[in-house]
Design a protein around this motif. Structure first.
Motif, mmCIF file in Angstrom:
data_model
loop_
_atom_site.group_PDB
_atom_site.id
_atom_site.type_symbol
_atom_site.label_atom_id
_atom_site.label_comp_id
_atom_site.label_asym_id
_atom_site.label_seq_id
_atom_site.Cartn_x
_atom_site.Cartn_y
_atom_site.Cartn_z
ATOM 1 N N THR A 97 -32.738 -57.384 -19.770
ATOM 2 C CA THR A 97 -33.618 -57.488 -18.603
ATOM 3 C C THR A 97 -34.278 -56.158 -18.275
ATOM 4 N N GLY A 98 -35.367 -56.252 -17.508
ATOM 5 C CA GLY A 98 -36.035 -55.061 -17.005
ATOM 6 C C GLY A 98 -35.513 -54.735 -15.609
ATOM 7 N N ILE A 99 -36.351 -54.043 -14.821
ATOM 8 C CA ILE A 99 -35.916 -53.647 -13.475
ATOM 9 C C ILE A 99 -36.669 -54.457 -12.431
ATOM 10 N N GLY A 100 -35.937 -54.901 -11.436
ATOM 11 C CA GLY A 100 -36.511 -55.725 -10.374
ATOM 12 C C GLY A 100 -35.445 -56.693 -9.931
ATOM 13 N N CYS A 101 -35.769 -57.528 -8.928
ATOM 14 C CA CYS A 101 -34.805 -58.571 -8.538
ATOM 15 C C CYS A 101 -34.508 -59.422 -9.762
ATOM 16 N N GLY A 126 -34.424 -58.535 -12.754
ATOM 17 C CA GLY A 126 -33.602 -57.797 -13.711
ATOM 18 C C GLY A 126 -32.115 -58.017 -13.530
ATOM 19 N N LYS A 127 -31.759 -58.625 -12.386
ATOM 20 C CA LYS A 127 -30.327 -58.867 -12.149
ATOM 21 C C LYS A 127 -29.821 -60.094 -12.884
ATOM 22 N N LEU A 128 -30.721 -60.803 -13.563
ATOM 23 C CA LEU A 128 -30.327 -62.065 -14.207
ATOM 24 C C LEU A 128 -29.057 -61.935 -15.034
ATOM 25 N N ASN A 129 -28.975 -60.870 -15.836
ATOM 26 C CA ASN A 129 -27.809 -60.817 -16.732
ATOM 27 C C ASN A 129 -26.534 -60.349 -16.026
ATOM 28 N N SER A 130 -26.645 -59.946 -14.765
ATOM 29 C CA SER A 130 -25.411 -59.677 -14.009
ATOM 30 C C SER A 130 -24.748 -60.988 -13.610
ATOM 31 N N TYR A 131 -25.546 -62.041 -13.543
ATOM 32 C CA TYR A 131 -25.026 -63.322 -13.050
ATOM 33 C C TYR A 131 -24.909 -64.357 -14.159
ATOM 34 N N PHE A 132 -25.179 -63.924 -15.382
ATOM 35 C CA PHE A 132 -25.102 -64.834 -16.530
ATOM 36 C C PHE A 132 -24.127 -64.241 -17.532
ATOM 37 N N GLU A 133 -23.091 -64.999 -17.842
ATOM 38 C CA GLU A 133 -22.048 -64.495 -18.734
ATOM 39 C C GLU A 133 -22.499 -64.552 -20.194
ATOM 40 N N SER A 134 -22.759 -63.380 -20.762
ATOM 41 C CA SER A 134 -23.137 -63.265 -22.182
ATOM 42 C C SER A 134 -23.168 -61.762 -22.442
ATOM 43 N N TYR A 135 -23.587 -61.349 -23.632
ATOM 44 C CA TYR A 135 -23.914 -59.937 -23.782
ATOM 45 C C TYR A 135 -25.136 -59.666 -22.912
ATOM 46 N N GLY A 136 -25.207 -58.468 -22.347
ATOM 47 C CA GLY A 136 -26.343 -58.157 -21.488
ATOM 48 C C GLY A 136 -26.744 -56.704 -21.640
ATOM 49 N N PHE A 137 -28.010 -56.442 -21.428
ATOM 50 C CA PHE A 137 -28.513 -55.061 -21.464
ATOM 51 C C PHE A 137 -29.570 -54.960 -20.370
ATOM 52 N N HIS A 138 -29.194 -54.269 -19.280
ATOM 53 C CA HIS A 138 -30.124 -54.079 -18.176
ATOM 54 C C HIS A 138 -30.907 -52.805 -18.500
ATOM 55 N N THR A 139 -32.109 -52.941 -18.991
ATOM 56 C CA THR A 139 -32.848 -51.785 -19.521
ATOM 57 C C THR A 139 -33.568 -51.047 -18.384
ATOM 58 N N ILE A 140 -34.592 -50.281 -18.719
ATOM 59 C CA ILE A 140 -35.396 -49.643 -17.662
ATOM 60 C C ILE A 140 -36.678 -50.452 -17.443
ATOM 61 N N HIS A 141 -37.469 -50.027 -16.477
ATOM 62 C CA HIS A 141 -38.603 -50.838 -16.020
ATOM 63 C C HIS A 141 -39.597 -51.104 -17.165
#
Ligand code: TPP
Ligand code: SF4
Ligand code: MG
Length: 312
Positions: free
Chosen positions: A59-63, A65-80
């Motif tokens: 995910t990118g940055i923004g509201c 971008g929180k998607l992968n905090s609430y979805f169980e899988s591998y996740g990478f919260h990147t930059i904007h």
């Protein structure tokens, strides 16, 4: 199926498996359209029988971008604006993974617009979901590339003087091989579109209309909407590029006049993906690069279990 599946070939997954144990409570505002994306993605993953460890959500940055905090899988919260380059690299290293990249309209069509254009052009095999709420949500409602002309915000108090960009037309012209629009107000249509997009070999772009009741009071414009694939008023041949182009243009004009059109606009199943082309010319090994470093004896574990153990 991923070569890295910890469970095996035939799998059944319940949508609840994609809810993380550590942070189940989303901090999105009540009524936010982002909940609809999460719900649709969970439904799609369950329908496809994907194990959490077979999916990477970048995910990118923004509201959004929180998607992968609430979805169980591998996740990478990147930059904007940078979910796509990270997603591309991951897919190149391990094309057994199902890759979902996601971010907002500001993230994907603004600061990350260059990556959007070239990832579509190169037809990287992944699903790109853009949460289109027509504003910068996280930073409190500034004008974004999809805000309609005349839209008033703190950054444009006299109304935006500019026409919004046309995300569907942009994706088509850049070279995306699957293009659709859906809306958070219909998670069933959204789920079906995400299933198709993930199954598609190539770059799938989904412009996902997400209402922001906190900062964009025009959110009501997303209801009701018309599904062009189900309506007698539209003849849609998703394989025909010029029909798709015309329909997209009409859809993008209609959005701000109060008619919300959604559905599948374009599907090209003939064009090889970037990964397929690279393999054909011998630039990508058949065996995923990541497999070189894969430890067969490693038992896949939920990261938060490790954290919880540390804090006992
Ligand atoms: C390089 C950079 N510039 C600006 C920001 C500040 N910023 C954080 S989120 C955001 C906008 C997000 O809008 P959008 O992508 O539409 O996502 P939404 O919050 O609406 O889901 C901005 C400008 C940042 N984090 N990094
Ligand atoms: S500010 Fe808008 S986009 Fe962000 S969580 Fe709240 S409703 Fe959703
Ligand atoms: Mg936004």
């Amino acid at each position: 199926m991923s070569a890295f599946s910890a469970i095996g070939e035939e799998q059944e997954h319940d949508r609840n498996e994609y809810t993380p144990g550590l942070e189940p409570q989303a901090t999105w505002c009540p009524g936010c359209g982002d909940f609809g994306v999460l719900k649709a993605l969970k439904g799609a993953a369950a329908e496809l029988g994907l194990a959490p460890e077979e999916i990477l959500v970048c995910t990118g940055i923004g509201c959004s971008g929180k998607l992968n905090s609430y979805f169980e899988s591998y996740g990478f919260h990147t930059i904007h604006g940078r979910s796509l380059p990270v997603a591309r690299a991951a897919k190149l290293a391990n094309d057994g993974l199902t890759i979902v990249a996601a971010g907002g309209d500001g993230d994907g069509y603004g600061i990350g617009g260059n990556h959007f254009m070239h990832t579509a052009r190169e037809n990287h095999d992944m699903t790109y979901i853009v949460f289109n709420n027509e504003i910068f949500g996280l930073t409190k409602g500034q004008t974004s590339p999809t805000s309609p002309k005349g839209h008033k915000s703190k950054t444009q108090p006299h109304g935006s003087a500019k026409d919004p960009i046309r995300p569907l037309s942009m994706a088509l012209n850049a070279g995306a091989s699957y293009v659709a629009r859906t809306a958070a107000v219909n998670p069933n249509q959204a789920r079906d579109i995400i299933v198709e997009a993930i199954e598609h070999d190539g770059f799938s772009h989904i412009d996902f209309l997400t209402q922001c009741p906190t900062w964009n009071k025009d959110a009501k414009q997303y209801v009701p909407y018309i599904d062009i694939n189900d309506s007698d008023d539209y003849e849609v041949d998703v394989t025909d590029r010029s029909t798709a182009s015309q329909l997209m243009f009409e859809t993008e004009n209609a959005l701000h006049e109060g008619t919300v059109l959604t559905g599948r606009y374009y599907v090209d199943n003939k064009r090889p993906s970037y990964q397929q082309e690279k393999k054909q010319i011998g630039e990508l090994p058949e065996e995923p690069l990541a497999e070189k470093y894969f430890d067969d004896d490693y038992e896949w574990d939920r990261v938060y279990d490790t954290f919880l153990d540390k804090h006992k």
